[in-house]
Every structure is written in structure tokens, then in C-alpha cells.
Write a protein that holds these residues in place. Sequence first.
Motif, short mmCIF file in Angstrom:
data_model
loop_
_atom_site.label_atom_id
_atom_site.label_comp_id
_atom_site.label_asym_id
_atom_site.label_seq_id
_atom_site.Cartn_x
_atom_site.Cartn_y
_atom_site.Cartn_z
N THR A 161 30.00 -5.47 50.77
CA THR A 161 30.26 -5.73 49.86
C THR A 161 30.36 -5.04 49.27
O THR A 161 31.86 -5.37 48.10
N MET A 162 29.39 -3.71 48.79
CA MET A 162 29.88 -2.58 48.01
C MET A 162 31.22 -1.77 48.24
O MET A 162 31.36 -1.77 46.56
N LEU A 163 31.53 -1.94 49.08
CA LEU A 163 33.09 -1.60 48.89
C LEU A 163 34.43 -2.65 48.28
O LEU A 163 34.82 -1.51 47.63
N LEU A 164 33.90 -3.79 48.70
CA LEU A 164 35.24 -4.85 48.31
C LEU A 164 35.29 -4.60 47.17
O LEU A 164 36.01 -4.79 45.90
N ALA A 165 33.67 -4.46 45.86
CA ALA A 165 33.21 -5.00 44.99
C ALA A 165 34.42 -3.70 44.03
O ALA A 165 34.81 -3.23 42.82
N ALA A 166 34.16 -2.56 44.69
CA ALA A 166 33.99 -1.35 43.98
C ALA A 166 35.37 -0.99 43.75
O ALA A 166 36.47 -0.83 42.81
N HIS A 167 36.56 -1.38 45.29
CA HIS A 167 37.70 -1.46 44.88
C HIS A 167 38.10 -2.41 44.00
O HIS A 167 39.36 -2.11 43.37
N ALA A 168 37.75 -3.88 43.85
CA ALA A 168 37.98 -4.61 43.01
C ALA A 168 38.30 -3.92 41.09
O ALA A 168 38.83 -4.65 40.59
#
Length: 183
Positions: free
Chosen positions: A111-118
Motif C-alpha cells: 500500500t505504501m509503495l502504491l501511495a508513493a507512486h501515486a
Amino acid sequence: MTTEVADAVLATIRSRRVVRAMTDEPVDPAQLEAVLDAARWAPTAGNRHLQRFAATTDPRVLRVLRMVSPGMIQRPTAAVVVCVDRAQAVDFGFRPDTPGLSVDVGTATATMLLAAHALGLGAGPVSSFSRAAVATVLGLPEDWTPELIVCLGHPAPQQPAPMRPGSRVGWRDLTLWVPPRQD
């Protein structure tokens, strides 16, 4: 959910990459907080939220973390150490080695990896580090065990080549249908 929203989410998932080279531009505190807030929405075993987060943007702390983390090849300007609160887990009746605790670490990290990318940040997980050293460097509570480090920063224009170029696998390569499908 509308088709447009679903398409945007899927596009974000498909375009996310591990960032192994980062600039020295600091991560905006609001972006780091948004990543941490996203992590709390990750699914957890029994909705118990036994994962804990230790975050830092301090260059000295990051330098020491790199020294005790052979897997940290990037030079992040922020890092989040995903931990498990073992005492709280025991209080909830979990054994210390319950696989669900690792699953919680994984879902929070994804979830953090996706949030960072977004948010336009680069991110990469690190699992190769000295747990004892990281706990000491960060002054973690005694019951928290560091399980994974998420490096955050701004992606450098040039990234190292993929470790296994051209090795993309499709979902069909990873899936076993039970019973077998008749296509």
C-alpha cells in the motif's frame, strides 16, 4: 467504482516500479504523511493493526540505516521501517511466529509503495538489514520488531538496469486453475 477510476488504479499498479536511484531532493512532509496514512488502510489480520511504523527524514539516521542495510542500494531522503508490535500480537492471542503478521507487513508495504507512486515519489522495499541495529538506531520500543524498510525519495532520471531484464511474467504464467479451465 467507475470504469475510469478502476482504469486509473490499474494503471498505477502496472506502472509502479522499485526505484533504486533517488535524487537528494527532500520528500515533502505532507507526502510522507500521506504515505503513512495510506498504510493504515491496508488490510490486517482480524483488523487488529499490529504493524507499526518508524519514519525518518534525518540524513544522519538515514546514513546509519544504509550502513546496517546491505540491501539499501538507493540513497533515500525518507524511510519508513515497518515493524510488528509483538507484545500487542501476543495480547491478541497470536503466536510470535504467526504468518498473518508477515502478511500485514506485506500489505502495508504494498500500500505504501502504491501511495508513493501515486504521489510521484520513488520507493523501494529493503529486507536485507540488521534488525537489532535498526531497532537500536531508531530507538524502537522493546516490543517492536523491524521487518522491512521502505525507502522513499524522488526518482533519479537514470535508474540502474533491471536485475533480470526482459523477465516480465504474465498472470497466466503464475496461475494454476483448479479445476483446469477449458479455453
